[in-house]
Design a protein around this motif. Structure first.
Motif, short mmCIF file in Angstrom:
data_model
loop_
_atom_site.label_atom_id
_atom_site.label_comp_id
_atom_site.label_asym_id
_atom_site.label_seq_id
_atom_site.Cartn_x
_atom_site.Cartn_y
_atom_site.Cartn_z
N VAL A 120 0.90 -1.15 -0.13
CA VAL A 120 0.16 0.24 0.05
C VAL A 120 0.95 1.18 0.01
N ILE A 121 1.74 1.28 0.99
CA ILE A 121 2.79 2.48 0.92
C ILE A 121 3.36 2.63 -0.40
N LEU A 122 3.99 1.54 -1.10
CA LEU A 122 4.66 1.72 -2.20
C LEU A 122 3.88 2.11 -3.30
N VAL A 123 2.73 1.62 -3.56
CA VAL A 123 1.57 1.96 -4.59
C VAL A 123 1.36 3.36 -4.40
N SER A 124 1.24 3.92 -3.17
CA SER A 124 0.80 5.13 -2.93
C SER A 124 2.05 6.27 -3.52
N ASN A 125 3.36 5.60 -2.93
CA ASN A 125 4.45 6.36 -3.55
C ASN A 125 4.57 6.56 -5.14
N ALA A 126 4.18 5.60 -5.74
CA ALA A 126 4.13 5.58 -7.06
C ALA A 126 3.03 6.40 -7.63
N GLY A 127 1.81 6.25 -7.13
CA GLY A 127 0.73 7.27 -7.38
C GLY A 127 1.14 8.57 -7.30
N LEU A 128 1.79 9.12 -6.13
CA LEU A 128 2.28 10.35 -5.88
C LEU A 128 2.93 10.69 -7.25
N ALA A 129 3.83 10.00 -7.39
CA ALA A 129 4.84 10.71 -8.45
C ALA A 129 4.22 10.97 -9.86
N LEU A 185 -6.55 13.01 -7.45
CA LEU A 185 -5.76 11.90 -7.28
C LEU A 185 -4.79 11.93 -6.13
N SER A 186 -4.20 13.09 -5.74
CA SER A 186 -3.23 13.29 -4.98
C SER A 186 -3.97 13.03 -3.27
N GLY A 187 -5.38 13.43 -3.35
CA GLY A 187 -5.97 13.21 -2.38
C GLY A 187 -6.07 11.86 -1.97
N VAL A 188 -6.14 10.95 -3.28
CA VAL A 188 -6.22 9.29 -2.77
C VAL A 188 -4.83 8.76 -2.36
N THR A 189 -3.81 9.15 -3.16
CA THR A 189 -2.53 8.62 -3.11
C THR A 189 -1.87 9.18 -1.85
N SER A 190 -2.22 10.24 -1.26
CA SER A 190 -1.52 10.75 0.08
C SER A 190 -2.19 10.23 1.19
N ALA A 191 -3.13 9.49 1.04
CA ALA A 191 -3.65 8.78 2.25
C ALA A 191 -2.85 7.73 2.85
N SER A 192 -1.75 7.53 1.98
CA SER A 192 -0.66 6.48 2.83
C SER A 192 -0.11 6.95 4.09
N PHE A 193 -0.26 8.12 4.27
CA PHE A 193 0.03 8.80 5.98
C PHE A 193 -0.38 7.56 6.78
N SER A 194 -1.67 7.33 6.83
CA SER A 194 -2.28 6.67 7.74
C SER A 194 -1.80 5.13 7.74
N THR A 195 -1.48 4.75 6.62
CA THR A 195 -0.71 3.56 6.54
C THR A 195 0.76 3.40 7.31
N ALA A 196 1.42 4.51 7.25
CA ALA A 196 2.66 4.88 7.83
C ALA A 196 2.49 4.65 9.27
N ASN A 197 1.37 5.22 9.85
CA ASN A 197 1.19 5.36 11.20
C ASN A 197 0.87 3.80 11.52
N ALA A 198 0.00 3.02 10.75
CA ALA A 198 -0.11 1.70 11.19
C ALA A 198 0.99 0.72 11.17
N TYR A 199 2.14 1.18 10.21
CA TYR A 199 3.37 0.32 10.25
C TYR A 199 4.16 0.49 11.39
N ILE A 200 4.19 1.73 11.95
CA ILE A 200 4.70 2.25 13.28
C ILE A 200 4.11 1.40 14.26
N ALA A 201 2.72 1.48 14.25
CA ALA A 201 2.24 0.62 15.44
C ALA A 201 2.43 -0.90 15.29
#
Length: 410
Positions: free
Chosen positions: A86-95, A116-132
């Protein structure tokens, strides 16, 4: 007290560094375009400030609406397929999104890219989940604080860089942002391991991934709904800075762009110091619950001091107090992640993200209309700071809600 959760997995330090870097780079990519997007909109709408302002507001609203929809979906997908894809696809989508904006010369194409940036930048929440996933509960406040520090660095440095690049060409910041996101994807592809083991994953169901259904998760756990309310109130209060500060400083203190720039730089530096160096120490000494109370108290007092400040010097004097508010967010995040299972961390972050997106939709109107009323009626003195009084009340209510929501467990 809930049953103890399984031990968190051991993850390479490089992976944790990547999560910090991915948030930093993505925030910098967004920060780069802050000073140039309004000018680009002015260019494609015919050069009228009024038209550009209208569309800028619509772009901001559309962005937040897409985040409201996308964050629960991404959270549920990360619970099913893992955080890494999810994080990697979001990074690619942002690019890809920034590349589209770099070549866009028409309003519809720019608007589609912003959605589209509103969709792909949603990866911030996934980054929080990764930390948890990979951080023991007792260390999560410090870890979330470091992510907050990444936001502080990104939004302190990037807008200045974006202004410099935009002076060369309005499209150049978008090309640089696309390059940063592409580099981030490549870096993560090689160093980022999966944090969510297959036996901890949950089935994906659309009925649980939509924004309204995701909010039901918050009500399914004791105290979680109240803590999510704390997150919402604090996200709403924080919007007083980007929505009104520039105009408020002009109205109250007669500041120009240079003074505003230095002040915002100091805000960023203080945030970096607090979230990068103080959150973990305060949380370890006082616990997450008391840390939220300390942060909320400092925030409420700090915003009140902003409202009362008769001149710029007093405003600056209030900044260290208000900066301590930054310890509350990471501690609240830590409290919430401790109350759900590993299979629900993605959905939790998606639900929190949706609430924060609602704040992002409501906040600009709430604070700008408050300041507009003050200016239209030429109100002076302490009441001139009505927008900051409002922020103070919201943060104070957040502190009271946190105290009430967590009282039964202590």
């Amino acid at each position: 007290m809930d049953a103890p959760l399984p031990a968190v997995p051991r993850v390479r330090r490089a992976a944790l560094v990547f999560i910090f870097v991915t948030v930093l780079v993505d925030v910098m990519a967004f920060g780069l375009i802050i000073p140039v997007l309004p000018h680009l909109l002015k260019k494609v709408t015919g050069g009228e400030i009024a038209d550009a302002t209208l569309w800028h507001g619509l772009f901001a609203t559309g962005y937040m609406v897409m985040q409201f929809v996308a964050q629960p979906v991404q959270g549920a997908l990360s619970d099913r397929f893992g955080r890494r894809p999810v994080i990697l696809v979001s990074n690619a989508g942002l690019a890809i999104d920034f590349l589209i904006m770099a070549v866009a010369e028409t309003l519809p194409l720019l608007f589609i890219a912003r959605l589209l940036s509103g969709v792909t930048s949603a990866s911030f929440s996934t980054a929080n989940a990764y930390i948890a996933d990979v951080t023991p509960p007792e260390n999560r406040s410090a870890a979330f604080g470091r992510l907050g520090m990444a936001f502080g660095i990104g939004f302190t440095v990037a807008p200045v860089m974006g202004a410099w690049l935009g002076a060369v060409d309005l499209h150049l910041p978008f090309w640089v942002a696309a390059g940063l996101c592409t580099a981030n994807f490549c870096y993560g592809f090689f160093v980022l391991p999966e944090s969510l083991a297959p036996d901890r994953r949950a089935a994906f169901e659309w009925r649980r991934a939509n924004p309204l259904a995701s909010l039901k998760l918050l009500r399914a756990h004791p105290e979680l709904f109240g803590l999510a309310g704390v997150s919402f109130l604090m996200a709403l209060a924080h919007l007083v800075y980007p929505t009104t500060f520039v105009l408020y400083a002009d109205y109250r203190f007669g500041w120009g762009l240079e003074m505003v720039g230095w002040t915002l730089l100091l805000v960023g530096v203080l945030t970096i110091i607090v979230q990068g160096g103080l959150v973990g120490r305060i949380a370890r000494r006082y616990g997450d619950r008391r840390t939220v109370m300390i942060g909320a108290t400092a925030g409420a007092i700090g915003f009140a001091m902003y409202a009362l400040a008769p001149n710029g010097y007093w405003f600056w004097a209030a900044m260290p107090v208000a900066a301590l508010w930054a310890v509350a967010g990471p501690a609240a995040q830590s409290l919430m992640t401790a109350r759900v299972s590993p299979q629900e961390q993605g959905r939790l972050q998606g639900a929190i993200g949706s609430l924060n997106s609602i704040a992002g939709i409501l906040g600009p109107t709430l604070f700008t209309q408050t300041l507009a009323f003050v200016a239209a009626n030429e109100i002076g003195g302490p009441l001139a700071g009505a927008s900051f009084w409002l922020a103070s009340v919201l943060v104070g209510l957040g502190g009271l809600l946190a105290w009430r929501a967590t009282t039964t467990r202590h």
